[in-house]
Scaffold this active site. Sequence first.
Site, PDB file in Angstrom:
ATOM      1  N   ASN A 195       0.862  -1.181   0.000  1.00 49.40           N
ATOM      2  CA  ASN A 195       0.000   0.000   0.000  1.00 49.40           C
ATOM      3  C   ASN A 195       0.902   1.236   0.000  1.00 49.40           C
ATOM      4  OD1 ASN A 195       0.705   0.658   2.738  1.00 49.40           O
ATOM      5  ND2 ASN A 195      -0.848  -0.777   3.474  1.00 49.40           N
ATOM      6  N   LEU A 196       0.301   2.403  -0.127  1.00 51.35           N
ATOM      7  CA  LEU A 196       1.104   3.621  -0.285  1.00 51.35           C
ATOM      8  C   LEU A 196       2.001   3.871   0.928  1.00 51.35           C
ATOM      9  CD1 LEU A 196       1.784   6.050  -2.054  1.00 51.35           C
ATOM     10  CD2 LEU A 196      -0.124   7.280  -0.979  1.00 51.35           C
ATOM     11  N   SER A 197       1.476   3.619   2.130  1.00 52.80           N
ATOM     12  CA  SER A 197       2.279   3.835   3.341  1.00 52.80           C
ATOM     13  C   SER A 197       3.494   2.919   3.359  1.00 52.80           C
ATOM     14  CB  SER A 197       1.422   3.603   4.586  1.00 52.80           C
ATOM     15  OG  SER A 197       0.387   4.557   4.664  1.00 52.80           O
ATOM     16  N   GLU A 198       3.284   1.644   3.013  1.00 51.36           N
ATOM     17  CA  GLU A 198       4.394   0.690   2.975  1.00 51.36           C
ATOM     18  C   GLU A 198       5.409   1.084   1.904  1.00 51.36           C
ATOM     19  OE1 GLU A 198       1.870  -3.298   4.355  1.00 51.36           O
ATOM     20  OE2 GLU A 198       1.916  -2.671   2.249  1.00 51.36           O
ATOM     21  N   ASP A 264      -5.777  -8.223   1.458  1.00 49.13           N
ATOM     22  CA  ASP A 264      -5.896  -9.660   1.215  1.00 49.13           C
ATOM     23  C   ASP A 264      -6.786  -9.928   0.011  1.00 49.13           C
ATOM     24  OD1 ASP A 264      -4.399 -10.022   3.534  1.00 49.13           O
ATOM     25  OD2 ASP A 264      -6.171 -10.245   4.802  1.00 49.13           O
TER      26      ASP A 264
END
Length: 478
Positions: A195-198, A264
């Site tokens: 995701n963008l944060s990761e 998921d």
Amino acid sequence: MKITLPDFTRAGVLVVGDVMLDRYWYGPTNRISPEAPVPVVKVDSVEERPGGAANVAMNIASLGAKSRLVGLTGVDDAARALSAALSGVNVQCDFVSVATHPTITKLRVLSRNQQLIRLDFEEGFDGVDPEPMLERIQRSLPGIGALVLSDYAKGALATVETMIALARKAGVPVLVDPKGTDFSRYHGATLLTPNLSEFEAVVGKCKSEADIVERGTALMQQHALSALLVTRSEHGMTLLQPGKAPFHMPTQAQEVFDVTGAGDTVIGVLATALAAGNTLEESCFLANAAAGVVVGKLGTSTVSPMELENAIHARPESGFGVMSEAQLIVEVKKARQRGEKVVMTNGVFDILHAGHVSYLANARKLGDRLIVAVNSDASTRRLKGETRPVNPLLNRMMVLGALEAVDWVIGFEEDTPQRAIAEILPDLLVKGGDYKPEDIAGSKEVWANGGDVQVLNFEDGISTSNIIKTIISGSGKN
């Protein structure tokens, strides 16, 4: 993008990763505890669902694909509950049981659709012998179309580099849902889905799409990735591939109730579509549509082929037409806020004729908005016989959605739309024919909610069965 669903039953996907059990305690909160300034929840229902990598496997199985799951559990009640829940939805479990560790369990307490607290029961599986996991992967690789590595940093993927190498040697694409900031562990994977944060935790803050593309391209080169999919919440998804233009997909979510397990769903649907023969772009498109459905549900959830079919042919930007049940519930809520009366009916609507059109027009006159729920192909066969329907579900829904009288169209898998009616709760439920109101599916739920039920007459002598008989007779067949 124009796309039709593949035959998911042809797909086989192996999921390896951190499995966990998600427990939910539900109840009302009506007072503050005298012991501390916290709400008191009177628990009136409890639910258990597979989570983590197990939720990925469930998403794959819910599409009708062959789903196999390898992971680490303890030897305890949580492991038994997890295995029972998964076998009940056709996930083939091949767990490594570790007697010295508990099964990872997440307990969430909810009241009035709001999560109040989460309690984690876990020790992780760091230091556990990796060989049993690798043996299970090696044994499962022949015959599968994709390998999903679901990393929650709990220890199941301690030897992820070896897992990727085994799959690539076998010619199996490897899709990774990563965790942490060391993406070098996933060197050589087919696709990463941060995701963008990761993603930003690894490459730094991105102020624009151009930053995402530039830094994502560098990341692919650095770690020999075949592709990178960055999921960006309300901004949709961005797929990057070496030598190709970025593929941006806007979000399809209409309203977000819970993002638990959305990642998921994305990787599960993506892997299944890829294993069924779709291109990577098509698979990402389907995964994006599935994410839009699942965030409209509470808790870790899956998406069915019916919901996915509805979602990819929906017109969410207009608020009308063919759509998923989750999208429809949002639109009905908006209609009620505008003071509009919502009418609902249902049927097979196989070969649309003048009788259908007249009936639907009359139903629409009874309110401001008309919902038509349509039997799926399997449901129609059970009700009408193996020769029906003549027209597949999507064609029937698209024709209905084009009628001036019809505002919204959804499909349903069951023999009756009782469950869907209970979820939507129209102001008026209408059925054509000689039914008694109390015998109409969903009538009790509508009445209990303060709504009404009404029977309308069909035009005499006009029916799909008669039209089919006329066609057969005219062709000289008996």
